[in-house]
Design a protein around this motif. Structure first.
Motif, PDB file in Angstrom:
ATOM      1  N   SER A 140       0.894  -1.247   0.095  1.00  0.00           N
ATOM      2  CA  SER A 140      -0.157  -0.094   0.127  1.00  0.00           C
ATOM      3  C   SER A 140       0.816   1.129   0.110  1.00  0.00           C
ATOM      4  O   SER A 140       1.415   1.861   1.100  1.00  0.00           O
ATOM      5  N   PRO A 141       1.093   1.746  -1.165  1.00  0.00           N
ATOM      6  CA  PRO A 141       2.240   2.718  -1.196  1.00  0.00           C
ATOM      7  C   PRO A 141       1.655   3.916  -0.399  1.00  0.00           C
ATOM      8  O   PRO A 141       2.648   4.510   0.381  1.00  0.00           O
ATOM      9  N   VAL A 142       0.672   4.277  -0.644  1.00  0.00           N
ATOM     10  CA  VAL A 142       0.139   5.558   0.156  1.00  0.00           C
ATOM     11  C   VAL A 142      -1.233   5.409   0.568  1.00  0.00           C
ATOM     12  O   VAL A 142      -2.113   4.719  -0.245  1.00  0.00           O
ATOM     13  N   THR A 143      -1.715   5.538   1.827  1.00  0.00           N
ATOM     14  CA  THR A 143      -2.963   5.327   2.176  1.00  0.00           C
ATOM     15  C   THR A 143      -3.317   6.694   3.212  1.00  0.00           C
ATOM     16  O   THR A 143      -2.574   6.751   4.341  1.00  0.00           O
ATOM     17  N   ILE A 144      -4.348   7.172   2.993  1.00  0.00           N
ATOM     18  CA  ILE A 144      -4.836   8.344   4.008  1.00  0.00           C
ATOM     19  C   ILE A 144      -6.039   7.993   4.776  1.00  0.00           C
ATOM     20  O   ILE A 144      -7.087   7.474   4.007  1.00  0.00           O
ATOM     21  N   GLY A 145      -5.944   8.175   6.052  1.00  0.00           N
ATOM     22  CA  GLY A 145      -7.004   7.658   6.838  1.00  0.00           C
ATOM     23  C   GLY A 145      -7.470   8.776   7.878  1.00  0.00           C
ATOM     24  O   GLY A 145      -6.723   9.779   8.139  1.00  0.00           O
ATOM     25  N   TYR A 146      -8.752   8.792   8.255  1.00  0.00           N
ATOM     26  CA  TYR A 146      -9.240   9.660   9.083  1.00  0.00           C
ATOM     27  C   TYR A 146     -10.436   9.132   9.879  1.00  0.00           C
ATOM     28  O   TYR A 146     -11.169   8.499   9.474  1.00  0.00           O
ATOM     29  N   SER A 147     -10.003   9.372  11.295  1.00  0.00           N
ATOM     30  CA  SER A 147     -10.968   8.810  12.233  1.00  0.00           C
ATOM     31  C   SER A 147     -11.487   9.876  13.018  1.00  0.00           C
ATOM     32  O   SER A 147     -10.783  10.868  13.401  1.00  0.00           O
ATOM     33  N   GLN A 148     -12.981   9.773  13.431  1.00  0.00           N
ATOM     34  CA  GLN A 148     -13.739  10.913  13.840  1.00  0.00           C
ATOM     35  C   GLN A 148     -15.017  10.388  14.753  1.00  0.00           C
ATOM     36  O   GLN A 148     -15.699   9.753  14.359  1.00  0.00           O
ATOM     37  N   SER A 149     -14.947  10.847  16.206  1.00  0.00           N
ATOM     38  CA  SER A 149     -16.305  10.559  16.693  1.00  0.00           C
ATOM     39  C   SER A 149     -17.169  11.820  16.460  1.00  0.00           C
ATOM     40  O   SER A 149     -16.529  12.973  16.964  1.00  0.00           O
ATOM     41  N   LEU A 150     -18.230  11.510  16.200  1.00  0.00           N
ATOM     42  CA  LEU A 150     -19.309  12.618  15.666  1.00  0.00           C
ATOM     43  C   LEU A 150     -19.748  13.429  16.736  1.00  0.00           C
ATOM     44  O   LEU A 150     -20.085  14.695  16.838  1.00  0.00           O
ATOM     45  N   PHE A 151     -20.325  12.711  17.879  1.00  0.00           N
ATOM     46  CA  PHE A 151     -20.846  13.452  18.978  1.00  0.00           C
ATOM     47  C   PHE A 151     -20.125  12.980  20.143  1.00  0.00           C
ATOM     48  O   PHE A 151     -20.659  13.336  21.180  1.00  0.00           O
ATOM     49  N   TYR A 343       4.364  -2.867  -6.755  1.00  0.00           N
ATOM     50  CA  TYR A 343       4.481  -1.533  -6.910  1.00  0.00           C
ATOM     51  C   TYR A 343       4.008  -0.790  -8.261  1.00  0.00           C
ATOM     52  O   TYR A 343       3.922   0.456  -8.624  1.00  0.00           O
ATOM     53  N   ARG A 344       3.762  -1.690  -9.172  1.00  0.00           N
ATOM     54  CA  ARG A 344       3.343  -1.489 -10.619  1.00  0.00           C
ATOM     55  C   ARG A 344       1.907  -1.317 -10.693  1.00  0.00           C
ATOM     56  O   ARG A 344       1.310  -2.145 -10.230  1.00  0.00           O
ATOM     57  N   ASP A 345       1.237  -0.115 -11.252  1.00  0.00           N
ATOM     58  CA  ASP A 345      -0.088   0.063 -11.693  1.00  0.00           C
ATOM     59  C   ASP A 345      -0.693  -0.204 -10.266  1.00  0.00           C
ATOM     60  O   ASP A 345      -1.886  -1.033 -10.376  1.00  0.00           O
ATOM     61  N   PRO A 346      -0.619   0.521  -9.278  1.00  0.00           N
ATOM     62  CA  PRO A 346      -1.360   0.250  -8.173  1.00  0.00           C
ATOM     63  C   PRO A 346      -2.700   0.671  -8.301  1.00  0.00           C
ATOM     64  O   PRO A 346      -3.307   1.366  -8.995  1.00  0.00           O
ATOM     65  N   LEU A 347      -3.711  -0.425  -7.586  1.00  0.00           N
ATOM     66  CA  LEU A 347      -5.049   0.009  -7.806  1.00  0.00           C
ATOM     67  C   LEU A 347      -5.623   0.790  -6.514  1.00  0.00           C
ATOM     68  O   LEU A 347      -5.066   1.004  -5.401  1.00  0.00           O
ATOM     69  N   ASN A 348      -6.824   1.457  -6.831  1.00  0.00           N
ATOM     70  CA  ASN A 348      -7.392   2.369  -5.676  1.00  0.00           C
ATOM     71  C   ASN A 348      -8.002   1.531  -4.665  1.00  0.00           C
ATOM     72  O   ASN A 348      -8.478   0.316  -4.924  1.00  0.00           O
ATOM     73  N   GLN A 349      -7.984   2.007  -3.537  1.00  0.00           N
ATOM     74  CA  GLN A 349      -8.859   1.131  -2.341  1.00  0.00           C
ATOM     75  C   GLN A 349      -9.522   2.339  -1.632  1.00  0.00           C
ATOM     76  O   GLN A 349      -9.039   3.403  -1.348  1.00  0.00           O
ATOM     77  N   GLN A 350     -10.767   2.151  -1.073  1.00  0.00           N
ATOM     78  CA  GLN A 350     -11.325   2.898  -0.284  1.00  0.00           C
ATOM     79  C   GLN A 350     -12.005   2.075   0.790  1.00  0.00           C
ATOM     80  O   GLN A 350     -12.580   0.894   0.612  1.00  0.00           O
ATOM     81  N   TYR A 351     -12.097   2.661   1.962  1.00  0.00           N
ATOM     82  CA  TYR A 351     -12.831   2.040   3.081  1.00  0.00           C
ATOM     83  C   TYR A 351     -13.675   2.950   4.063  1.00  0.00           C
ATOM     84  O   TYR A 351     -12.911   4.017   4.135  1.00  0.00           O
ATOM     85  N   VAL A 352     -14.804   2.890   3.988  1.00  0.00           N
ATOM     86  CA  VAL A 352     -15.701   3.600   5.084  1.00  0.00           C
ATOM     87  C   VAL A 352     -16.302   2.925   6.031  1.00  0.00           C
ATOM     88  O   VAL A 352     -17.034   2.021   5.588  1.00  0.00           O
ATOM     89  N   SER A 353     -16.392   3.454   7.249  1.00  0.00           N
ATOM     90  CA  SER A 353     -17.096   2.786   8.241  1.00  0.00           C
ATOM     91  C   SER A 353     -17.523   3.645   9.154  1.00  0.00           C
ATOM     92  O   SER A 353     -17.203   4.618   9.443  1.00  0.00           O
ATOM     93  N   LEU A 354     -18.881   3.271   9.416  1.00  0.00           N
ATOM     94  CA  LEU A 354     -19.824   4.166  10.545  1.00  0.00           C
ATOM     95  C   LEU A 354     -20.385   3.250  11.539  1.00  0.00           C
ATOM     96  O   LEU A 354     -21.074   2.522  10.894  1.00  0.00           O
ATOM     97  N   SER A 355     -20.148   3.703  12.555  1.00  0.00           N
ATOM     98  CA  SER A 355     -20.843   2.709  13.696  1.00  0.00           C
ATOM     99  C   SER A 355     -21.508   3.914  14.495  1.00  0.00           C
ATOM    100  O   SER A 355     -21.211   4.985  14.988  1.00  0.00           O
ATOM    101  N   ILE A 356     -22.939   3.166  15.072  1.00  0.00           N
ATOM    102  CA  ILE A 356     -23.765   4.175  15.594  1.00  0.00           C
ATOM    103  C   ILE A 356     -24.377   3.480  16.705  1.00  0.00           C
ATOM    104  O   ILE A 356     -24.580   2.145  16.638  1.00  0.00           O
ATOM    105  N   SER A 357     -24.468   4.233  17.933  1.00  0.00           N
ATOM    106  CA  SER A 357     -24.676   3.700  19.054  1.00  0.00           C
ATOM    107  C   SER A 357     -25.938   4.569  19.831  1.00  0.00           C
ATOM    108  O   SER A 357     -25.336   5.785  20.171  1.00  0.00           O
ATOM    109  N   LEU A 358     -27.097   4.091  20.024  1.00  0.00           N
ATOM    110  CA  LEU A 358     -28.125   4.998  20.665  1.00  0.00           C
ATOM    111  C   LEU A 358     -28.731   4.126  21.738  1.00  0.00           C
ATOM    112  O   LEU A 358     -29.591   2.956  21.394  1.00  0.00           O
ATOM    113  N   PRO A 359     -28.540   4.743  23.035  1.00  0.00           N
ATOM    114  CA  PRO A 359     -29.149   3.841  24.100  1.00  0.00           C
ATOM    115  C   PRO A 359     -30.668   4.287  24.081  1.00  0.00           C
ATOM    116  O   PRO A 359     -31.188   5.236  24.076  1.00  0.00           O
TER     117      PRO A 359
END
Length: 491
Positions: A140-151, A343-359
């Motif tokens: 994985s030559p380059v991977t940009i990630g971001y994690s965030q708690s929304l509330f 490292y030749r002709d790398p393919l795109n990769q995307q990953y999105v995860s959303l977890s929700i918890s409501l008491p």
């Protein structure tokens, strides 16, 4: 004429010398004792360690807002019979003998505004099938990630408000502690000064009492004084002898206390030297209040406690309601049997995860936590308001006491000199037969009390002096703020 010469001879013989050992060892002024205490006392050493701990905690907090570069690797060897799902859907137990090696380099940056984490990662993994003598790569030559708690609770935001105040509080608390060390050293210094003064008084009184008793026996033998008066003088002599013994014990105890606090390990005899002069100083009340509010660590402590209580409420609200965490990852990836191919002709990769918890049903648990946090916040605000009032009252009281104490020192000094002269005159009059033994005892008691009151007044003055400095962190004598070389502590 002969009678007057005899009286003069008695007075000269009665003048005592200094107690045995007096003046030997180490002589300390108040300033020298304070300097030693600031360097070697247990309180000063504890203050230095406390400040160093606060400094590194502050450095740790600052590092949370700086980029972090991390290199990780988790190689493993797996040689076992594993349950494997085949391409046709069948499940078989297959013997595997593989070696996995990987290397990952990540650059992470916390975002204080949102509380999220941004990452940039490059990684490579090699898989060796030892039984088949084959290998493959995944990169994985380059991977940009971001994690965030929304509330969720944003600890980075709250720490940014709290931790700088905590560190500034620690800096000022160190300076304050050194002034409190000076106040404690002053108290122990004057404990020894009082004890040595009492020993000097007792030694002087015993010498005079012994001489007067010997003189009274001669007068009794020739019938010029009564037996009752002679016995009274004998009692005075015995009492003063007892006072000498008690005073020596008091000196030893006070000396040991001062030695211990100043960090003097040797069994050195200490002799304190009192300075009769005090600064001609009057502190303006309004100025002292302004300086105390600007410099005292107590004010920062109150401010920090308020913010921390608000932080606890925010944390309780975040834990009680809707929780949602999102994770995004975008990058490039490729595989190959050789490292270059991966490292030749790398393919795109995307990953999105959303977890929700409501008491939906928690029986009021979350609501209760919020109410408890709010109640604690209101309690803190009430306590801080009372602490602010007490702080102002304490400053006002100290300033008024200090401004009056200098006058008290001058009065007790004059009283001490007058009482000394009166005792000398009364003693001469008694030897001339013009004063009673009751007048003699009264003058001696007044002389001793005046001396003790003078030493106590000096003690109170310097204790108030350093206590007021600790509250305002200001040197009123030289009109400048109190500062310490904190960088030197961190070397």
């Amino acid at each position: 004429m002969r009678f007057k010469l005899m009286i003069a001879l008695v007075l000269s013989l009665a003048r005592p010398g200094l107690p045995s050992g007096y003046g030997q060892g180490l002589t300390l002024t108040l300033e020298q004792a304070i300097e030693r205490a600031k360097q070697s006392s247990p309180d000063a050493q504890s203050a230095r360690h406390t400040f160093r701990s606060a400094y590194w905690n502050y450095r740790y907090y600052r590092a949370n807002y700086l980029p972090a570069l991390t290199l990780t690797s988790t190689p493993y060897l797996d040689r076992a019979i594993n349950r494997i799902t085949m391409g046709d859907g069948a499940v078989r137990f297959v013997e595997q003998n593989l070696l996995s090696t990987d290397l990952s380099l990540s650059l992470n940056q916390n975002i204080a505004l949102t509380g999220g984490t941004l990452s940039l990662t490059t990684s490579a993994q090699r898989l060796d099938m030892l039984s088949e003598h084959s290998s493959s790569w995944q990169t994985s030559p380059v991977t940009i990630g971001y994690s965030q708690s929304l509330f969720g609770y944003n600890s980075l935001k709250w720490d940014k408000r709290i931790e700088p105040i905590r560190y500034e509080e620690a800096r000022k608390a160190y300076v304050e502690t050194l002034e409190l060390v000076a106040a404690t050293a002053t108290q122990k210094f004057f404990d020894l000064a009082t004890a040595q003064s009492n020993l000097e008084i007792a030694t002087t009184n015993y010498a005079y009492a012994d001489t007067l008793y010997a003189y009274a026996r001669g007068r009794y033998d020739i019938g010029t004084i009564s037996e009752n008066e002679m016995l009274q003088l004998e009692i005075n002599k015995l009492n003063e002898e007892t006072n000498c013994m008690n005073a020596r014990i008091e000196v030893e105890n006070a000396m040991q206390e001062l030695r211990s606090y100043l960090g003097i390990q040797q069994d050195t005899d200490l002799q304190v030297e009192l300075d009769d002069s005090i600064p001609a100083l009057m502190v303006d009340l309004s100025e002292a209040l302004l300086l105390a509010h600007a410099n005292s660590p107590d004010i920062l402590n109150m401010r920090r406690r308020r913010i921390e209580s608000e932080s606890n409420v925010a944390n309780a609200k975040a834990n009680a309601g809707l929780k949602a965490d999102i994770y995004l990852r975008f990058g490039l990836t490729q595989t190959g049997e050789k490292w270059k191919d991966a490292y030749r002709d790398p393919l795109n990769q995307q990953y999105v995860s959303l977890s929700i918890s409501l008491p939906l049903l928690d029986w009021g648990r979350g609501k209760g936590q919020v109410r408890v946090a709010r109640s604690n916040r209101d309690l803190v605000y009430t306590q801080v308001a009372q602490d602010e009032t007490d702080f102002q009252l304490n400053v006002r009281k100290l300033v008024k006491q200090f401004n009056l104490q200098s006058q008290r020192v001058r009065i007790t000094a004059r009283t001490d000199r007058t009482a000394q002269r009166r005792a000398e005159v009364t003693r001469r009059l008694y030897l001339l037969g013009e004063s009673s033994v009751l007048d003699l005892n009264a003058s001696i008691s007044e002389k001793d009390a005046a001396r003790r009151n003078y030493v106590a007044a000096l003690n109170e003055y310097w204790s108030l002096f350093y206590t007021l400095r600790s509250l305002t962190l200001y040197d009123f004598e030289h009109d400048r703020p109190l500062e310490e070389d904190l960088e030197r502590l961190l070397e």
